[in-house]
Scaffold this motif. Structure first.
Motif, PDB file in Angstrom:
ATOM      1  N   GLN A 414      13.013 -12.355 -55.247  1.00  0.00           N
ATOM      2  CA  GLN A 414      12.854 -13.731 -55.732  1.00  0.00           C
ATOM      3  C   GLN A 414      13.462 -14.758 -54.778  1.00  0.00           C
ATOM      4  O   GLN A 414      13.856 -15.844 -55.197  1.00  0.00           O
ATOM      5  N   LYS A 415      13.559 -14.437 -53.506  1.00  0.00           N
ATOM      6  CA  LYS A 415      14.109 -15.367 -52.523  1.00  0.00           C
ATOM      7  C   LYS A 415      13.052 -15.870 -51.546  1.00  0.00           C
ATOM      8  O   LYS A 415      13.361 -16.639 -50.646  1.00  0.00           O
ATOM      9  N   LEU A 416      11.810 -15.446 -51.714  1.00  0.00           N
ATOM     10  CA  LEU A 416      10.747 -15.880 -50.823  1.00  0.00           C
ATOM     11  C   LEU A 416      10.497 -17.377 -51.017  1.00  0.00           C
ATOM     12  O   LEU A 416      10.251 -17.839 -52.142  1.00  0.00           O
ATOM     13  N   ASP A 417      10.599 -18.143 -49.950  1.00  0.00           N
ATOM     14  CA  ASP A 417      10.400 -19.590 -49.993  1.00  0.00           C
ATOM     15  C   ASP A 417       8.904 -19.882 -49.889  1.00  0.00           C
ATOM     16  O   ASP A 417       8.332 -19.886 -48.798  1.00  0.00           O
ATOM     17  N   LYS A 418       8.268 -20.135 -51.019  1.00  0.00           N
ATOM     18  CA  LYS A 418       6.820 -20.339 -51.048  1.00  0.00           C
ATOM     19  C   LYS A 418       6.421 -21.716 -50.526  1.00  0.00           C
ATOM     20  O   LYS A 418       5.222 -22.003 -50.412  1.00  0.00           O
ATOM     21  N   THR A 419       7.394 -22.565 -50.239  1.00  0.00           N
ATOM     22  CA  THR A 419       7.096 -23.896 -49.691  1.00  0.00           C
ATOM     23  C   THR A 419       7.279 -23.939 -48.176  1.00  0.00           C
ATOM     24  O   THR A 419       7.184 -25.020 -47.586  1.00  0.00           O
ATOM     25  N   TYR A 420       7.516 -22.808 -47.538  1.00  0.00           N
ATOM     26  CA  TYR A 420       7.839 -22.790 -46.111  1.00  0.00           C
ATOM     27  C   TYR A 420       6.774 -23.498 -45.278  1.00  0.00           C
ATOM     28  O   TYR A 420       7.077 -24.275 -44.364  1.00  0.00           O
ATOM     29  N   HIS A 421       5.498 -23.261 -45.603  1.00  0.00           N
ATOM     30  CA  HIS A 421       4.419 -23.839 -44.804  1.00  0.00           C
ATOM     31  C   HIS A 421       4.434 -25.363 -44.806  1.00  0.00           C
ATOM     32  O   HIS A 421       3.887 -26.005 -43.903  1.00  0.00           O
ATOM     33  N   GLN A 422       5.096 -25.943 -45.800  1.00  0.00           N
ATOM     34  CA  GLN A 422       5.087 -27.399 -45.920  1.00  0.00           C
ATOM     35  C   GLN A 422       5.895 -28.089 -44.814  1.00  0.00           C
ATOM     36  O   GLN A 422       5.729 -29.295 -44.600  1.00  0.00           O
ATOM     37  N   CYS A 423       6.748 -27.348 -44.110  1.00  0.00           N
ATOM     38  CA  CYS A 423       7.543 -27.986 -43.049  1.00  0.00           C
ATOM     39  C   CYS A 423       6.667 -28.422 -41.888  1.00  0.00           C
ATOM     40  O   CYS A 423       7.098 -29.239 -41.053  1.00  0.00           O
ATOM     41  N   TRP A 424       5.429 -27.893 -41.791  1.00  0.00           N
ATOM     42  CA  TRP A 424       4.518 -28.303 -40.725  1.00  0.00           C
ATOM     43  C   TRP A 424       3.455 -29.302 -41.200  1.00  0.00           C
ATOM     44  O   TRP A 424       2.751 -29.888 -40.371  1.00  0.00           O
ATOM     45  N   GLU A 425       3.319 -29.503 -42.504  1.00  0.00           N
ATOM     46  CA  GLU A 425       2.277 -30.390 -43.010  1.00  0.00           C
ATOM     47  C   GLU A 425       2.397 -31.831 -42.522  1.00  0.00           C
ATOM     48  O   GLU A 425       1.391 -32.496 -42.286  1.00  0.00           O
ATOM     49  N   PRO A 426       3.622 -32.375 -42.315  1.00  0.00           N
ATOM     50  CA  PRO A 426       3.712 -33.770 -41.840  1.00  0.00           C
ATOM     51  C   PRO A 426       3.331 -33.967 -40.380  1.00  0.00           C
ATOM     52  O   PRO A 426       3.293 -35.114 -39.914  1.00  0.00           O
ATOM     53  N   LEU A 427       3.078 -32.892 -39.637  1.00  0.00           N
ATOM     54  CA  LEU A 427       2.672 -33.061 -38.238  1.00  0.00           C
ATOM     55  C   LEU A 427       1.409 -33.917 -38.172  1.00  0.00           C
ATOM     56  O   LEU A 427       0.445 -33.689 -38.909  1.00  0.00           O
TER      57      LEU A 427
END
Length: 440
Positions: A414-427
């Protein structure tokens, strides 16, 4: 007490038994002190001399004296690669929870092997090692033996005392230790302890070739420390348990004496430790960003030149001085799998979200690189000489093999960060078709 060096011939005897190491031959008819001579081989007998790994152990009783091995539960250690579907996405885990001291007692074997985070299809395993403050493996009369491969242990929180057949090693955060195939060991911890384990099959860790770097740089052989012989002559009527990892499964046997009964040893096949702060960094001093291979501490080579089963790479404090350069790691896709962990501090390309005690996985050919904030900041930064990664130690397990994530890593922990991909969305696009070079 340690001996310095890497991969050379060493010898040691417990100071309590001077002269216990035979002179002039490996296996005399009668060994000093009435000891048994036993060879531990880490390579084929016919390997070329530089690649030949073996040590002679002079012990109170030979390790062959034990009851038969029996299969024991492996917990979540899995051989079922179809348990979850492959997932090529970028993955990041928040810091893994350290079990509280009130939880059910567990030890090194129960925790580190019950909760593997990644397992490759053939030659590499990565575990997350979690411990509680009430673990004393020695007092439980249990030790571990890995018949499948080598362990590289990276403590992240808390110090560990590793007792081996060759002697003892105290290992703290910012240090690593390597327990090679077939060596019996146990682990004592002091307080809440957390860390990472890399397991490799079919190859041993060695220092990388320096090539044009020359004779000096990266990890220096003299900074690797080997344990001095230490023996324990103890009978255990209730039974001492030896856990053997063999073909991915766990087996246990009983014996009535301590396995740490080696009075003297000599050879070039032994456990060792290394302080990461001794790493001599090589870096760019003109322009552009160098490949992470210049930060390799240890490598386990494959049969293909220049391709590793696994590399252990660190990103320690250093100076950044490159001109006209985007200094953080560039965006890239790689034919290697990259598992990253953070021992302390803030990683320069992911200052938010990637935290000490957590991890990330960028699989083969999955794109990755700095988050949007890091990119924008470093595109406009005034490039002055600056300290990079101050009070930080990030590391990477890099492998030419694909890593499969276990069900525990994807769901149970239960530690998987499912929002990780969002760190590149503002590019955003900076494309300007009317751009013209400045006149200087």
């Amino acid at each position: 007490w340690y001996m310095r060096g890497f991969g050379n011939e060493f010898s040691s005897e417990d100071p309590r038994c001077p002269g216990s190491l035979p002179e002039g031959q490996n296996s005399p008819q009668v060994c000093p002190y009435g000891l048994y001579a036993e060879q531990l081989s880490g390579s084929a007998f016919t390997c070329p001399r530089p690649a030949n790994k073996r040590s002679w152990l002079y012990r109170i009783l030979p390790s062959v004296k034990h009851k038969p091995f029996t299969l024991v539960p492996c917990g979540d250690l899995t051989e079922n690669w179809d348990e979850v579907e492959p997932d090529p996405n970028q993955m990041r885990w928040l810091p893994f929870t350290v079990p509280k001291s009130t939880d059910k007692k567990v030890d090194f074997v129960a925790v580190s092997l019950a909760f593997p985070l990644y397992i490759t299809f053939t030659e590499l395993t990565t575990h997350l090692r979690l411990k509680t403050q009430n673990i004393l493996v020695l007092s439980c009369f249990r030790c571990f033996n890995n018949s499948d491969g080598d362990f590289l242990i990276v403590p992240q929180q808390g110090e560990i005392l590793v007792t081996t057949e060759f002697g003892k090693m105290m290992v703290e955060p910012n240090e690593i230790c390597v327990i090679q195939q077939g060596m019996r060991f146990s682990v004592d911890v002091f307080g809440e302890t957390r860390g990472y384990i890399l397991e490799v099959y079919g190859a041993h860790f060695e220092l990388p070739d320096l090539g044009p770097i020359g004779a000096n740089g990266l990890a220096n052989p003299r900074d690797f420390l080997y344990p001095v012989a230490w023996y324990e002559d103890r009978k255990v009527p209730t039974g001492y348990t030896v856990i053997n990892k063999y073909q991915g499964k766990l087996f246990a046997c009983q014996q009535d004496f301590s396995p740490f009964n080696v009075v003297a040893w000599h050879g070039n096949y032994a456990p060792y430790k290394y302080n990461l702060k001794n790493f001599m960094v090589i870096n760019c001093v003109a322009f552009d960003h160098a490949d992470p291979s210049i930060f390799t501490v240890l490598t386990a080579k494959s049969t293909k030149p220049g391709v590793a089963v696994a590399d252990f790479v660190i990103f320690p404090p250093r100076w950044g001085v490159a001109d006209h350069t985007f200094r953080p790691p560039y965006y890239h896709r790689n034919c290697m799998s990259e598992f990253m962990g953070l021992i302390e501090g803030h990683y320069e390309a992911k200052e938010e979200g990637f935290l000490p005690g957590g991890a990330s996985l960028h699989s083969i050919m999955t794109p990755h690189g700095p988050d949007a904030d890091c990119f924008e900041k470093n595109c406009t930064a005034e490039l002055q000489p600056e300290r990079v990664a101050e009070e930080t130690m990030a590391f990477m397990f890099e492998s030419s093999f694909s890593m499969a994530v276990t069900k525990w890593g994807l769901q149970t922990c239960q530690k998987l960060d499912k929002t990780y991909h969002q760190c590149w969305e503002p590019l955003r696009s900076h494309f300007n078709p009317n751009w013209k070079p400045s006149k200087k």
